[in-house]
Write an enzyme that holds these catalytic residues in place. Structure first.
Site, mmCIF file in Angstrom:
data_model
loop_
_atom_site.group_PDB
_atom_site.id
_atom_site.type_symbol
_atom_site.label_atom_id
_atom_site.label_comp_id
_atom_site.label_asym_id
_atom_site.label_seq_id
_atom_site.Cartn_x
_atom_site.Cartn_y
_atom_site.Cartn_z
ATOM 1 N N ASP A 122 39.247 120.178 15.838
ATOM 2 C CA ASP A 122 39.055 119.941 14.196
ATOM 3 C C ASP A 122 37.822 120.019 14.102
ATOM 4 O O ASP A 122 36.895 119.359 14.521
ATOM 5 C CB ASP A 122 39.646 118.352 14.148
ATOM 6 C CG ASP A 122 39.320 117.873 12.872
ATOM 7 O OD1 ASP A 122 38.653 118.363 12.035
ATOM 8 O OD2 ASP A 122 40.044 117.021 12.341
ATOM 9 N N TYR A 156 35.102 120.919 2.237
ATOM 10 C CA TYR A 156 34.378 120.142 1.280
ATOM 11 C C TYR A 156 33.205 119.315 1.696
ATOM 12 O O TYR A 156 32.694 118.505 0.990
ATOM 13 C CB TYR A 156 35.249 119.057 0.436
ATOM 14 C CG TYR A 156 36.094 118.418 1.213
ATOM 15 C CD1 TYR A 156 35.613 117.185 1.928
ATOM 16 C CD2 TYR A 156 37.357 118.457 1.626
ATOM 17 C CE1 TYR A 156 36.388 116.263 2.681
ATOM 18 C CE2 TYR A 156 38.087 117.908 2.189
ATOM 19 C CZ TYR A 156 37.564 116.746 2.872
ATOM 20 O OH TYR A 156 38.526 115.953 3.636
ATOM 21 N N LYS A 157 32.716 119.379 3.210
ATOM 22 C CA LYS A 157 31.707 118.759 3.693
ATOM 23 C C LYS A 157 30.591 119.743 3.722
ATOM 24 O O LYS A 157 29.983 120.201 2.837
ATOM 25 C CB LYS A 157 31.995 118.301 5.178
ATOM 26 C CG LYS A 157 33.096 117.176 4.978
ATOM 27 C CD LYS A 157 33.441 116.781 6.450
ATOM 28 C CE LYS A 157 34.582 115.989 6.402
ATOM 29 N NZ LYS A 157 35.340 115.059 5.580
#
Length: 416
Positions: A201, A226-227
């Site tokens: 991940d 989106y980070k």
């Protein structure tokens, strides 16, 4: 950097500093939550208008061909792949991290069922991001074939957890709460030596630390955009599959976008060749299109320089907090060792939630995670050394003044 002036000088000499101008950061905000939601690329505003007004508004359904909407998941995947050590045609941007975890977990288990059906253990980490654990639990419940989840924690080391009963090892490259980073190549080699497959991940790693999936000989990887990749709130995630596994089976969410010829409208499913078989349903084109704006900025940066600056920023933050806030009950959760640190710093405080809300009210935006953890993210593309100095100044004042004790800072929102 023992003075603010020294920090200013470091910012002036920073080769990544010009990239900050490509982001729209509100005035008066020191944004330290890029590890949860990245800031807005300025280009995204014009791109959204183009997609909505021209491609959708004027092109209508013709844009599936004329604006290359159909190819977008693969085209973006090729761009993103350059940031994580993947080759062309090995990544698609699609769905959510949770759904992509389900796909990769199902695929890995299917491989093991063919090669070593006696392996029934899925190993993860007790402190892994909850969705990873939930997806494992859901898969075990769905299969009803005697699979079990085994969790690495203080009482069980990774080495102890990896035995000949393990089918799959699912870990976050960088832990969401602590910022601890695994040596991907070493851990993958350990898993392979015991006959297990690996799923990584990359939600808190992609765009923040150098990743080389190919060099690490990994099996599967997923992550969000989106980070640190600044794709926008809830932007589509991504999935990578090692080429040696891609065409051996099809993933269980066999939607029409993963079909070899979706517009044949055939009754029977025939998986597409390569990574496209990991697509499922019709893609969210508006949000998918905005992902490219963040990727294009990240691709302008040398990831080794991003890593160097990330470590320098986090080193500075830790040193300043420990020197100025020593009398307060702050405990460093994040590893000091560079080899084991991602790009955020976590501190425990008995009243962490209230402290973070007081900081946010002062313009220092981080976030809070149970139990008692204040998280501060460092995105080198738009955060600088002077920002670190100023953030610690405000943190010191919030703690010294005890303003965090005001009742409004203890009221919980739905999102922390």
């Amino acid at each position: 950097m023992h003075t603010r002036e020294a920090c200013l000088q470091a910012d002036q000499q920073d080769p990544l500093a010009p990239l900050k101008a490509q982001f729209d950061i509100p005035a008066g905000v020191l944004y330290m939550d890029g590890n949860s939601l990245g800031v807005l690329p300025k280009a995204a505003v014009a791109r959204s208008a183009q997609v909505i007004q021209q491609e959708w508004g004027q092109g209508l359904i013709r844009s599936w061909n004329d604006a290359s909407w159909f190819e977008l998941p693969s085209r973006l995947g090729d761009k993103l792949g350059r940031l994580i050590g993947a080759g062309t045609g090995q990544v698609v941007v699609t769905d959510t991290t949770s759904l992509n975890l389900f796909k990769s977990l199902a695929a890995a288990i299917r491989i093991q069922q063919q090669a070593a059906p006696q392996r029934k253990i899925i190993v993860s980490e007790r402190d892994n991001f909850p969705t990873d654990l939930y997806m494992i639990q859901g898969m075990i419940d769905l299969l009803q074939q005697g699979y079990e989840m085994r969790l690495v924690d203080e009482d069980l080391s990774l080495e102890q957890a990896l035995d000949d009963s393990v089918a799959v090892l699912l870990l976050s490259h960088v832990n969401y709460r602590t910022g601890h980073m695994y040596d991907m190549a070493d851990v993958t080699a350990q898993a392979h030596a015991r006959g297990a497959l690996t799923i990584w991940d990359l939600a808190h790693a992609a765009g923040a630390v150098p990743v080389d999936l190919t060099g690490a000989n990994a099996d599967f990887a997923v992550g969000c955009t989106y980070k640190y990749l600044n794709g926008g709130p809830g932007a589509p995630a991504f999935i990578w599959v090692a080429p040696r596994h891609t065409d051996h089976f099809w993933q269980p969410l066999s939607g029409w976008w993963g079909h070899q010829r979706p517009f044949d409208m055939a009754v029977n499913y025939e998986p597409a060749g390569g990574i496209r078989r990991y697509l499922c349903g019709t893609q969210p084109i508006v949000s998918l299109s905005l992902v490219e704006c963040g990727l294009d900025i990240s691709l302008q940066a040398d990831m080794n320089e991003v890593r160097r600056k990330s470590l320098a920023l986090t080193d500075l933050f830790i040193a300043l907090v420990e020197s100025r806030c020593a009398r307060h009950p702050l405990t460093l959760v994040t590893p000091r060792e560079h080899a084991h640190r991602g790009s955020h710093v976590s501190l425990r405080h008995p009243h962490g939630y209230a402290v973070m809300q007081a900081l946010i009210a002062r313009g220092v935006i981080g976030d809070y995670r149970e139990p008692e953890v204040l998280r501060f993210g460092f995105t080198p593309l738009y955060f600088g050394y002077t920002d670190v100095w100023d953030a610690v100044e405000i943190l010191t004042d919030v703690l010294d003044s005890e303003i965090w004790k005001q009742p409004e800072f203890s009221r919980r929102g739905a999102v922390t």
